[in-house]
Design a protein around this motif. Structure first.
Motif, PDB file in Angstrom:
ATOM      1  N   UNK A 274       0.845  -1.202   0.000  1.00  0.00           N
ATOM      2  CA  UNK A 274       0.000   0.000   0.000  1.00  0.00           C
ATOM      3  C   UNK A 274       0.883   1.256   0.000  1.00  0.00           C
ATOM      4  N   UNK A 275       1.899   1.255   0.853  1.00  0.00           N
ATOM      5  CA  UNK A 275       2.762   2.445   0.925  1.00  0.00           C
ATOM      6  C   UNK A 275       3.473   2.673  -0.409  1.00  0.00           C
ATOM      7  N   UNK A 276       3.839   1.566  -1.079  1.00  0.00           N
ATOM      8  CA  UNK A 276       4.578   1.714  -2.348  1.00  0.00           C
ATOM      9  C   UNK A 276       3.710   2.235  -3.487  1.00  0.00           C
ATOM     10  N   UNK A 277       2.378   2.091  -3.351  1.00  0.00           N
ATOM     11  CA  UNK A 277       1.493   2.628  -4.389  1.00  0.00           C
ATOM     12  C   UNK A 277       1.345   4.146  -4.244  1.00  0.00           C
ATOM     13  N   UNK A 278       1.746   4.668  -3.080  1.00  0.00           N
ATOM     14  CA  UNK A 278       1.662   6.119  -2.861  1.00  0.00           C
ATOM     15  C   UNK A 278       2.848   6.808  -3.553  1.00  0.00           C
ATOM     16  N   UNK A 279       2.700   8.107  -3.801  1.00  0.00           N
ATOM     17  CA  UNK A 279       3.753   8.824  -4.535  1.00  0.00           C
ATOM     18  C   UNK A 279       4.996   9.030  -3.681  1.00  0.00           C
ATOM     19  N   UNK A 280       4.778   9.332  -2.409  1.00  0.00           N
ATOM     20  CA  UNK A 280       5.882   9.678  -1.505  1.00  0.00           C
ATOM     21  C   UNK A 280       5.625   8.960  -0.190  1.00  0.00           C
ATOM     22  N   UNK A 281       6.691   8.397   0.405  1.00  0.00           N
ATOM     23  CA  UNK A 281       6.554   7.739   1.701  1.00  0.00           C
ATOM     24  C   UNK A 281       7.411   8.459   2.727  1.00  0.00           C
ATOM     25  N   UNK A 282       6.771   8.885   3.827  1.00  0.00           N
ATOM     26  CA  UNK A 282       7.565   9.298   4.974  1.00  0.00           C
ATOM     27  C   UNK A 282       7.165   8.373   6.120  1.00  0.00           C
ATOM     28  N   UNK A 283       8.065   8.191   7.078  1.00  0.00           N
ATOM     29  CA  UNK A 283       7.774   7.199   8.114  1.00  0.00           C
ATOM     30  C   UNK A 283       8.254   7.679   9.468  1.00  0.00           C
ATOM     31  N   UNK A 284       7.611   7.161  10.505  1.00  0.00           N
ATOM     32  CA  UNK A 284       8.043   7.447  11.873  1.00  0.00           C
ATOM     33  C   UNK A 284       9.197   6.510  12.229  1.00  0.00           C
ATOM     34  N   UNK A 285       9.924   6.897  13.307  1.00  0.00           N
ATOM     35  CA  UNK A 285      11.112   6.126  13.691  1.00  0.00           C
ATOM     36  C   UNK A 285      10.772   4.679  14.045  1.00  0.00           C
ATOM     37  N   UNK A 286       9.545   4.442  14.534  1.00  0.00           N
ATOM     38  CA  UNK A 286       9.169   3.084  14.938  1.00  0.00           C
ATOM     39  C   UNK A 286       8.658   2.226  13.780  1.00  0.00           C
ATOM     40  N   UNK A 287       8.597   2.799  12.579  1.00  0.00           N
ATOM     41  CA  UNK A 287       8.016   2.046  11.456  1.00  0.00           C
ATOM     42  C   UNK A 287       8.900   0.856  11.072  1.00  0.00           C
ATOM     43  N   UNK A 288       8.257  -0.179  10.580  1.00  0.00           N
ATOM     44  CA  UNK A 288       8.985  -1.369  10.104  1.00  0.00           C
ATOM     45  C   UNK A 288       8.373  -1.791   8.776  1.00  0.00           C
ATOM     46  N   UNK A 289       9.256  -2.050   7.834  1.00  0.00           N
ATOM     47  CA  UNK A 289       8.813  -2.442   6.496  1.00  0.00           C
ATOM     48  C   UNK A 289       9.234  -3.873   6.215  1.00  0.00           C
ATOM     49  N   UNK A 290       8.441  -4.592   5.437  1.00  0.00           N
ATOM     50  CA  UNK A 290       8.849  -5.937   5.049  1.00  0.00           C
ATOM     51  C   UNK A 290       7.807  -6.613   4.188  1.00  0.00           C
ATOM     52  N   UNK A 291       8.253  -7.648   3.500  1.00  0.00           N
ATOM     53  CA  UNK A 291       7.357  -8.488   2.701  1.00  0.00           C
ATOM     54  C   UNK A 291       7.523  -9.909   3.251  1.00  0.00           C
ATOM     55  N   UNK A 292       6.793 -10.239   4.330  1.00  0.00           N
ATOM     56  CA  UNK A 292       7.015 -11.523   5.002  1.00  0.00           C
ATOM     57  C   UNK A 292       6.278 -12.717   4.382  1.00  0.00           C
ATOM     58  N   UNK A 293       5.698 -12.529   3.187  1.00  0.00           N
ATOM     59  CA  UNK A 293       4.786 -13.546   2.638  1.00  0.00           C
ATOM     60  C   UNK A 293       5.399 -14.939   2.519  1.00  0.00           C
ATOM     61  N   UNK A 294       6.695 -15.038   2.119  1.00  0.00           N
ATOM     62  CA  UNK A 294       7.243 -16.398   1.896  1.00  0.00           C
ATOM     63  C   UNK A 294       7.235 -17.209   3.190  1.00  0.00           C
ATOM     64  N   UNK A 295       7.197 -16.530   4.319  1.00  0.00           N
ATOM     65  CA  UNK A 295       7.084 -17.230   5.605  1.00  0.00           C
ATOM     66  C   UNK A 295       5.685 -17.794   5.839  1.00  0.00           C
ATOM     67  N   UNK A 296       4.733 -17.375   4.992  1.00  0.00           N
ATOM     68  CA  UNK A 296       3.361 -17.894   5.080  1.00  0.00           C
ATOM     69  C   UNK A 296       3.075 -18.855   3.931  1.00  0.00           C
ATOM     70  N   UNK A 297       4.106 -19.124   3.138  1.00  0.00           N
ATOM     71  CA  UNK A 297       3.923 -20.024   1.993  1.00  0.00           C
ATOM     72  C   UNK A 297       3.260 -19.364   0.807  1.00  0.00           C
ATOM     73  N   UNK A 298       3.301 -18.023   0.778  1.00  0.00           N
ATOM     74  CA  UNK A 298       2.735 -17.307  -0.379  1.00  0.00           C
ATOM     75  C   UNK A 298       3.749 -16.255  -0.862  1.00  0.00           C
ATOM     76  N   UNK A 299       3.391 -15.538  -1.899  1.00  0.00           N
ATOM     77  CA  UNK A 299       4.256 -14.441  -2.368  1.00  0.00           C
ATOM     78  C   UNK A 299       3.471 -13.137  -2.240  1.00  0.00           C
TER      79      UNK A 299
END
Ligand code: CO8
Length: 259
Positions: free
Chosen positions: A115-140
């Motif tokens: 969702x964030x990547x579909x936006x034009x600009x991303x700013x984030x707070x210091x506590x933010x965490x990004x990731x694509x954990x899908x392969x750990x669920x057996x999906x992409x």
């Protein structure tokens, strides 16, 4: 219109969409995606709205992904439909005629990172965490993460993140160019609004045309991109904003756009 999982606030030309399912860390179920889809139409059609900010409710999560409970029993066909629908809604964000800022206030995982990547600009707070954990669920990734992440940060780092499912903090996300600014959580929305206001002092038509040129250009070769740019550049010269901008420059005054 009333929504269960999405809030829309409007103030001074800036719309704020808040994904609001805090008990599930704002995970995107089908209902939330549908509501987001409808709210985006409202934002697109409201002439008073110049810039959109998207954030998550609470202090812990932007969006912790697509709703795993809802996905767990999907058939392959249902999974495909869900993936295509999420892709369509996120594409609507990307193609919105107004600039969209993601104010990432915590976990942005899986569908949340997408969702964030579909936006034009991303700013984030210091506590933010990004990731694509899908392969750990057996999906992409299924909401365009395999497509937008490599386009944004290059294939090597994108593959590393997608193949390991690693989470990165906002400093790391800034270092790899996934986001453009890191701020204190308490300042996040104000910072996003400051950015929005800076854009609102410029020509909205020019910004919209620049957005189209960048988006379409990134999806094609340089020569075609240059043709698109020249077309949009020429379109600027049909607008009052171009006349006002250049006259104001010669008269050494601030331009008054959007008249
Ligand atoms: N879906 C549903 N519920 C969620 C999700 C989620 N993605 N994330 C968190 N929740 C819920 C938890 O189940 C929990 O609910 P409950 O209190 O009822 O048990 C509540 O939110 C709070 O979460 P935690 O207790 O787990 O909070 P922690 O602080 O311990 O952990 C984490 C926070 C690390 C964010 C953890 O919740 C987590 O790992 N969440 C899942 C992250 C994830 O894997 N996201 C990717 C999902 S897959 C995806 O997004 C694919 C997108 C494309 C779909 C294509 C369609 C086919």
């Amino acid at each position: 219109m009333d929504f269960n999982n999405v809030l829309l606030n409007k103030d001074d030309g800036i719309a704020l969409i808040i994904i609001n399912r805090p008990k599930a860390l704002n995970a995107l179920n089908y209902e939330t995606l549908k509501e987001l889809d409808s709210v985006l139409d409202i934002v697109e059609n409201d002439k008073e709205i110049k810039v959109l900010i998207i954030t998550g409710s609470g202090e812990k999560a932007f969006v912790a992904g697509a709703d795993i409970a809802e996905m767990s029993n999907m058939t392959p066909l249902e999974a495909k439909k869900f993936s295509l629908y999420g892709q369509k809604v996120f594409r609507k964000i990307e193609m919105l005629s107004k600039p969209v800022i993601a104010a990432v206030n915590g976990f942005a995982l899986g569908g949340g990172c997408e969702l964030s990547m579909a936006c034009d600009i991303r700013i984030a707070s210091k506590n933010a965490k990004f990731g694509q954990p899908e392969v750990g669920l057996g999906i992409i990734p299924g909401f365009s993460g395999t497509q937008r992440l490599p386009r944004l940060i290059g294939t090597s780092k994108a593959k590393e993140l997608i193949f390991t499912g690693d989470m990165i903090n906002s400093d790391e996300a800034y270092k790899i160019g996934l986001i453009s600014k890191v701020v204190e959580l308490s300042d996040l929305i104000e910072e996003a609004k400051k950015l929005a206001k800076k854009m609102m002092s410029k020509s909205q038509i020019a910004i919209s045309l620049a957005k189209e040129a960048i988006n379409k250009g990134m999806e094609t070769d340089l020569d075609t991109g240059n043709t698109i740019e020249a077309e949009k550049f020429s379109l600027c010269f049909t607008t009052d904003d171009q006349k006002e901008g250049m006259i104001a420059f010669s008269e050494k005054r601030a331009p008054k756009f959007g008249k």
